[in-house]
Motif scaffolding. Structure first.
Motif, PDB file in Angstrom:
ATOM      1  N   SER A   1     -32.982 -27.913 -15.040  1.00  0.00           N
ATOM      2  CA  SER A   1     -33.462 -26.633 -14.518  1.00  0.00           C
ATOM      3  C   SER A   1     -32.474 -26.129 -13.476  1.00  0.00           C
ATOM      4  O   SER A   1     -31.657 -26.884 -12.944  1.00  0.00           O
ATOM      5  CB  SER A   1     -34.859 -26.772 -13.905  1.00  0.00           C
ATOM      6  N   ALA A   2     -32.558 -24.827 -13.212  1.00  0.00           N
ATOM      7  CA  ALA A   2     -31.698 -24.204 -12.209  1.00  0.00           C
ATOM      8  C   ALA A   2     -32.485 -23.092 -11.535  1.00  0.00           C
ATOM      9  O   ALA A   2     -33.317 -22.439 -12.185  1.00  0.00           O
ATOM     10  CB  ALA A   2     -30.424 -23.653 -12.851  1.00  0.00           C
ATOM     11  N   PRO A   3     -32.256 -22.856 -10.255  1.00  0.00           N
ATOM     12  CA  PRO A   3     -33.010 -21.796  -9.559  1.00  0.00           C
ATOM     13  C   PRO A   3     -32.669 -20.414 -10.101  1.00  0.00           C
ATOM     14  O   PRO A   3     -31.538 -20.150 -10.519  1.00  0.00           O
ATOM     15  CB  PRO A   3     -32.571 -21.958  -8.095  1.00  0.00           C
ATOM     16  N   LEU A   4     -33.670 -19.539 -10.081  1.00  0.00           N
ATOM     17  CA  LEU A   4     -33.507 -18.181 -10.599  1.00  0.00           C
ATOM     18  C   LEU A   4     -34.392 -17.246  -9.787  1.00  0.00           C
ATOM     19  O   LEU A   4     -35.592 -17.502  -9.620  1.00  0.00           O
ATOM     20  CB  LEU A   4     -33.900 -18.131 -12.077  1.00  0.00           C
ATOM     21  N   ALA A   5     -33.807 -16.175  -9.288  1.00  0.00           N
ATOM     22  CA  ALA A   5     -34.570 -15.224  -8.481  1.00  0.00           C
ATOM     23  C   ALA A   5     -35.575 -14.468  -9.344  1.00  0.00           C
ATOM     24  O   ALA A   5     -35.301 -14.182 -10.517  1.00  0.00           O
ATOM     25  CB  ALA A   5     -33.616 -14.239  -7.806  1.00  0.00           C
TER      26      ALA A   5
END
Length: 208
Positions: A166-170
């Motif tokens: 997973s990766a952060p996403l605004a």
């Protein structure tokens, strides 16, 4: 009767109605994005490292579209019509994974089907998740499959696997940011798959 004569024979009112069938549509350009996570560094193969055959990666239904896949707040999914990968995502994931594992140092080479190289290990994988979830603040990717040991008359299962990243996403992320985050999530999944393969002993697996 030719098509031109047929059109000339139509009443004016009918011709006007035909024109309404195809209303003017905005000319929206399609944007296309790469999906190519790379290993941060390249390590030299270990002495006696095996050759790995990476078979074609396939995708589950829903991940075969070129359009970016976005999860809505209600849990349903959209395929963005004008925001696409440059090729089917499973094909892009396959090329990226071959490069990633080739740079891991675990294998003497990572080859594709049709190679004349003799591979003692075979990796079969499926792309099971590749999506942006802005409402959840993240992008996700996952792979599942099996590592096989090639023997003379059969293949032996060494390890099934499921890895995710997973990766952060605004929440207000646009399509380029979503594509970038999905690539980062896929890279994290690749790293976990590499760790799984390294845990099997790399070259030691081929010697069994």
């Amino acid at each position: 009767m030719t098509a031109r004569r047929l059109l000339l024979a139509l009443p004016p009112l009918l011709l006007g109605a035909c024109g309404g069938i195809f209303p003017d549509r905005p000319n929206v350009p399609v944007r296309r994005f790469p999906l190519a996570p790379r290993r941060p560094s390249a390590d030299a193969p270990r002495p006696g490292a095996p050759v790995l055959l990476l078979r074609r990666i396939r995708a589950i239904p829903g991940l075969q579209e070129l359009g970016l896949r976005r999860q809505r707040a209600d849990g349903a999914f959209d395929i963005l019509p004008y925001e696409e990968w440059i090729a089917p995502p499973a094909d892009l994931a396959e090329a990226a994974l071959r490069g990633w594992l080739g740079a891991s140092g675990l294998f003497a080479a990572v080859v594709a089907p049709g190679s004349r190289a003799e591979a003692s290990l075979v990796l079969e994988a499926q792309l099971t998740v590749l999506e942006a979830a802005p409402a959840a603040g993240e992008a996700r990717a996952a792979l599942a499959g099996v590592l096989l040991r090639e023997e003379r008359l059969s293949s032996r299962v060494l390890r099934p696997f499921e890895v995710a990243g997973s990766a952060p996403l605004a929440p207000a992320a646009d399509a380029p940011a979503m594509a970038l985050a999905m690539g980062a999530a896929l890279g994290q999944a690749f790293g976990r798959l590499e760790a799984t393969l390294a845990g099997l002993g790399g070259a030691a697996v081929a010697a069994r």
